[in-house]
Design a protein around this motif. Structure first.
Motif, PDB file in Angstrom:
ATOM      1  N   LEU A 162       0.898  -1.048  -0.033  1.00  0.00           N
ATOM      2  CA  LEU A 162      -0.019   0.020   0.067  1.00  0.00           C
ATOM      3  C   LEU A 162       0.896   1.200   0.020  1.00  0.00           C
ATOM      4  O   LEU A 162       1.851   1.440   0.878  1.00  0.00           O
ATOM      5  N   VAL A 163       0.332   2.061  -0.951  1.00  0.00           N
ATOM      6  CA  VAL A 163       1.290   3.582  -1.041  1.00  0.00           C
ATOM      7  C   VAL A 163       0.226   4.573  -1.097  1.00  0.00           C
ATOM      8  O   VAL A 163      -0.789   4.586  -1.524  1.00  0.00           O
ATOM      9  N   LEU A 164       0.290   5.521   0.168  1.00  0.00           N
ATOM     10  CA  LEU A 164      -0.822   6.599   0.251  1.00  0.00           C
ATOM     11  C   LEU A 164       0.006   8.001   0.227  1.00  0.00           C
ATOM     12  O   LEU A 164       0.856   8.138   0.967  1.00  0.00           O
ATOM     13  N   HIS A 165      -0.651   8.792  -0.891  1.00  0.00           N
ATOM     14  CA  HIS A 165       0.089  10.065  -1.096  1.00  0.00           C
ATOM     15  C   HIS A 165      -1.045  11.034  -0.262  1.00  0.00           C
ATOM     16  O   HIS A 165      -2.068  11.221  -0.494  1.00  0.00           O
ATOM     17  N   PHE A 166      -0.455  12.045   0.506  1.00  0.00           N
ATOM     18  CA  PHE A 166      -1.242  13.004   1.138  1.00  0.00           C
ATOM     19  C   PHE A 166      -0.723  14.400   0.983  1.00  0.00           C
ATOM     20  O   PHE A 166       0.218  14.788   0.780  1.00  0.00           O
ATOM     21  N   ALA A 167      -1.732  15.450   0.677  1.00  0.00           N
ATOM     22  CA  ALA A 167      -1.433  16.715   0.620  1.00  0.00           C
ATOM     23  C   ALA A 167      -1.474  17.591   1.904  1.00  0.00           C
ATOM     24  O   ALA A 167      -2.541  17.268   2.651  1.00  0.00           O
ATOM     25  N   GLY A 168      -0.315  18.137   2.389  1.00  0.00           N
ATOM     26  CA  GLY A 168      -0.278  18.920   3.737  1.00  0.00           C
ATOM     27  C   GLY A 168      -1.330  19.737   4.043  1.00  0.00           C
ATOM     28  O   GLY A 168      -1.549  19.984   5.128  1.00  0.00           O
ATOM     29  N   ASN A 169      -1.744  20.604   2.839  1.00  0.00           N
ATOM     30  CA  ASN A 169      -2.692  21.473   3.046  1.00  0.00           C
ATOM     31  C   ASN A 169      -4.153  21.120   3.024  1.00  0.00           C
ATOM     32  O   ASN A 169      -5.234  21.929   2.699  1.00  0.00           O
ATOM     33  N   ASP A 170      -4.523  19.830   2.927  1.00  0.00           N
ATOM     34  CA  ASP A 170      -5.688  19.181   2.567  1.00  0.00           C
ATOM     35  C   ASP A 170      -6.779  19.298   3.430  1.00  0.00           C
ATOM     36  O   ASP A 170      -6.698  18.715   4.690  1.00  0.00           O
ATOM     37  N   ALA A 171      -7.773  20.288   3.383  1.00  0.00           N
ATOM     38  CA  ALA A 171      -8.925  20.502   4.372  1.00  0.00           C
ATOM     39  C   ALA A 171      -9.810  19.018   4.529  1.00  0.00           C
ATOM     40  O   ALA A 171     -10.379  18.660   5.502  1.00  0.00           O
ATOM     41  N   HIS A 172      -9.734  18.123   3.238  1.00  0.00           N
ATOM     42  CA  HIS A 172     -10.495  16.985   3.342  1.00  0.00           C
ATOM     43  C   HIS A 172      -9.862  15.982   4.034  1.00  0.00           C
ATOM     44  O   HIS A 172     -10.729  14.938   4.422  1.00  0.00           O
ATOM     45  N   CYS A 173      -8.506  16.029   4.307  1.00  0.00           N
ATOM     46  CA  CYS A 173      -7.805  15.048   5.183  1.00  0.00           C
ATOM     47  C   CYS A 173      -6.852  16.018   5.769  1.00  0.00           C
ATOM     48  O   CYS A 173      -5.556  15.897   5.594  1.00  0.00           O
ATOM     49  N   ASP A 174      -7.139  16.575   7.017  1.00  0.00           N
ATOM     50  CA  ASP A 174      -6.437  17.385   7.766  1.00  0.00           C
ATOM     51  C   ASP A 174      -5.418  16.892   8.462  1.00  0.00           C
ATOM     52  O   ASP A 174      -5.372  15.497   8.692  1.00  0.00           O
ATOM     53  N   GLU A 175      -4.559  17.585   9.308  1.00  0.00           N
ATOM     54  CA  GLU A 175      -3.440  16.996  10.204  1.00  0.00           C
ATOM     55  C   GLU A 175      -4.020  16.048  11.265  1.00  0.00           C
ATOM     56  O   GLU A 175      -3.440  14.823  11.386  1.00  0.00           O
ATOM     57  N   PRO A 176      -5.122  16.205  11.994  1.00  0.00           N
ATOM     58  CA  PRO A 176      -5.616  15.202  12.809  1.00  0.00           C
ATOM     59  C   PRO A 176      -5.812  13.901  12.320  1.00  0.00           C
ATOM     60  O   PRO A 176      -5.553  12.946  12.729  1.00  0.00           O
ATOM     61  N   ALA A 177      -6.747  13.879  10.919  1.00  0.00           N
ATOM     62  CA  ALA A 177      -7.115  12.897  10.290  1.00  0.00           C
ATOM     63  C   ALA A 177      -5.679  12.295   9.525  1.00  0.00           C
ATOM     64  O   ALA A 177      -5.811  10.842  10.020  1.00  0.00           O
ATOM     65  N   ARG A 178      -4.670  12.895   9.314  1.00  0.00           N
ATOM     66  CA  ARG A 178      -3.535  12.184   8.861  1.00  0.00           C
ATOM     67  C   ARG A 178      -2.799  11.478   9.995  1.00  0.00           C
ATOM     68  O   ARG A 178      -2.283  10.479  10.068  1.00  0.00           O
ATOM     69  N   ALA A 179      -2.800  12.081  11.320  1.00  0.00           N
ATOM     70  CA  ALA A 179      -2.251  11.495  12.438  1.00  0.00           C
ATOM     71  C   ALA A 179      -2.842  10.295  12.722  1.00  0.00           C
ATOM     72  O   ALA A 179      -2.240   9.353  13.108  1.00  0.00           O
ATOM     73  N   LYS A 180      -3.991  10.167  12.670  1.00  0.00           N
ATOM     74  CA  LYS A 180      -5.003   8.732  12.932  1.00  0.00           C
ATOM     75  C   LYS A 180      -4.429   7.860  12.066  1.00  0.00           C
ATOM     76  O   LYS A 180      -4.334   6.709  12.360  1.00  0.00           O
ATOM     77  N   ILE A 181      -4.249   8.294  10.821  1.00  0.00           N
ATOM     78  CA  ILE A 181      -4.127   7.326   9.717  1.00  0.00           C
ATOM     79  C   ILE A 181      -2.582   6.648   9.918  1.00  0.00           C
ATOM     80  O   ILE A 181      -2.250   5.524   9.922  1.00  0.00           O
ATOM     81  N   PHE A 182      -1.597   7.709  10.109  1.00  0.00           N
ATOM     82  CA  PHE A 182      -0.209   7.335  10.301  1.00  0.00           C
ATOM     83  C   PHE A 182      -0.109   6.420  11.538  1.00  0.00           C
ATOM     84  O   PHE A 182       0.734   5.645  11.760  1.00  0.00           O
ATOM     85  N   ALA A 183      -0.776   6.451  12.744  1.00  0.00           N
ATOM     86  CA  ALA A 183      -0.664   5.925  13.764  1.00  0.00           C
ATOM     87  C   ALA A 183      -1.010   4.446  13.642  1.00  0.00           C
ATOM     88  O   ALA A 183      -0.682   3.480  14.189  1.00  0.00           O
ATOM     89  N   ALA A 184      -2.131   4.333  12.684  1.00  0.00           N
ATOM     90  CA  ALA A 184      -2.565   2.949  12.441  1.00  0.00           C
ATOM     91  C   ALA A 184      -1.873   2.193  11.282  1.00  0.00           C
ATOM     92  O   ALA A 184      -1.726   0.845  11.518  1.00  0.00           O
ATOM     93  N   LEU A 185      -1.235   3.131  10.313  1.00  0.00           N
ATOM     94  CA  LEU A 185      -0.510   2.139   9.296  1.00  0.00           C
ATOM     95  C   LEU A 185       0.982   2.510   9.350  1.00  0.00           C
ATOM     96  O   LEU A 185       1.899   1.681   8.472  1.00  0.00           O
ATOM     97  N   GLY A 186       1.466   3.592  10.023  1.00  0.00           N
ATOM     98  CA  GLY A 186       2.900   4.064   9.755  1.00  0.00           C
ATOM     99  C   GLY A 186       3.909   3.081  10.104  1.00  0.00           C
ATOM    100  O   GLY A 186       4.925   2.955   9.262  1.00  0.00           O
TER     101      GLY A 186
END
Length: 412
Positions: A162-186
């Motif tokens: 799995l490869v996931l690309h995220f945009a740093g300024n993405d309001a649709h997947c903001d910093e708290p959302a990315r933090a949750k994803i990274f905690a689960a998958l990182g």
């Protein structure tokens, strides 16, 4: 290029459409392309065609078929409102069923050789994540997926790379959302997560107000690298590059050289801004200003070469005697008869088995010193000494630094 619309058998004997694009070779690994929220529109078909050029048999299913058949929306305000209405009735579990049906059909296609992967953007980025958890695709790649943070419980069922690309300024997947994803998958094996700082959602969609070329190119290189490792196809980029060089400098055939490149390539010699963008301009450049313009004693000495998934970085020593006007290197400068040796670096990008573009760099000041147009004694520039030191690192360093001798005394 141009694909075709095919029929896919879905659940309950329902039939939905998909856009199929074939690679130039006619066969290759399979790739499911999951749409944005705007349906399988002209942009998604163009993306499918581009991945087909990379060597994949690409199928872009219509995931909105349960709401409306043949949905094609524009990414404007009206299209956004229509897409949000369609999303209200969209169900992830039904989309996974469609993914599995599309994968099954793709594997049955005679053009598909080897495994299959999944790639998606926006809504499709989430679907790529779900594909990694619920299908046997070999590799799944998601761009700025929306809603993955609500599905992190699926992390324990991941079956694919799995490869996931995220945009740093993405309001649709903001910093708290990315933090949750990274905690689960990182920390999971086979998972690669990338954040592109300073860019917004849809940074890889050409024409979007958020399109960012540097982030898009880097993400694409990482994507193709992941696809190549898991699926192939594996091209001998060195052999392709050597053939291109042979046609340029030995055979000196502009038409044959162009045949090694994509339909609309470009070349940029950075210091002099010479080259061409597009087939017609680049062929003209090769024919009248490059291939037949190099002095007869031109030679290239290899220093190093790095080969990646999509490009080659070639470091060479470019040597010649300035016995003719060299349009691309010294435009407008009459021959001086002087020998020149310069370190030169080429970054050569491929799309599939064709050259896509070249960025060529060298030290123009060193060239001008060697032909007598710059007095090296007046400026902090080096002539042929720069080339000599590349080949022999034991030659003296810091010879242009007037204060070098002072630091030796002070350092004692």
């Amino acid at each position: 290029m141009g694909g075709t619309t095919i029929r896919i058998s879905g659940s309950g004997d329902r039939i939905f459409n998909g856009y199929l694009a074939l690679p130039p070779a006619g066969s290759g690994p399979g790739l499911i392309l999951c749409q944005e929220i705007f349906g399988v529109n002209a942009h998604i078909r163009e993306v499918a065609d581009r991945y087909a050029e990379e060597g994949y048999v690409v199928l872009a299913p219509d995931f909105f078929w349960r709401q409306v058949q043949g949905c094609e929306l524009e990414p404007d305000e009206q299209g956004m409102q229509a897409a949000l209405t369609l999303l209200e009735a969209f169900r992830d579990d039904e989309a996974v069923e469609d993914l599995q049906a599309a994968l099954a059909l793709l594997r049955e296609r005679p053009e598909v050789t080897g495994g299959c992967g999944v790639i998606g953007y926006c809504l499709g980025g989430k679907l790529a994540y779900l594909a990694a958890a619920h299908t046997d695709a070999a590799v799944c790649v998601g761009y700025y997926g929306v809603g993955i943070e609500h599905l992190v419980d699926r992390a324990d069922t991941l079956r694919s790379k799995l490869v996931l690309h995220f945009a740093g300024n993405d309001a649709h997947c903001d910093e708290p959302a990315r933090a949750k994803i990274f905690a689960a998958l990182g920390q999971r094996d086979g998972v690669s997560l990338y954040v592109y700082r300073g860019v917004d959602h849809a940074f890889a969609r050409f024409g979007s107000p958020h399109f960012d070329k540097s982030a898009s190119v880097l993400a694409h290189d990482r994507t193709i690298g992941a696809l190549r490792r898991a699926l192939g196809p594996h091209y001998d980029l060195e052999a392709l590059w050597e053939r291109h060089l042979q046609l340029e400098f030995e055979t000196r055939d502009a038409d044959a050289t162009m045949q090694t490149m994509v339909a609309e390539p470009y070349v940029n010699h950075i210091p002099t801004m010479t080259g061409g963008v597009g087939y017609a301009s680049l062929r003209r450049f090769y024919q009248y200003h490059f291939i037949h313009a190099n002095p007869p004693d031109t030679r290239q000495v290899s220093i190093s070469r790095t080969v990646g998934a999509t490009q080659i970085v070639d470091e060479i020593l470019f040597c010649f005697t300035h016995t003719s006007e060299i349009d691309w290197l010294l435009p407008g400068i009459p021959p001086t008869g002087r020998p020149v040796e310069i370190p030169l670096v080429g970054i050569v990008k491929f799309r599939g088995d064709k050259l896509c573009h070249e960025h060529i760099y060298w030290d123009q000041a060193s060239v001008l010193v060697q032909i007598g147009l710059i007095d090296a004694a007046r400026f902090p520039v080096a002539g042929i000494e720069a080339a000599r030191k590349v080949m022999d690192e034991t030659l003296p360093s810091n010879t242009l630094m007037k204060r070098w001798s002072e630091s030796e005394r002070l350092g004692r």
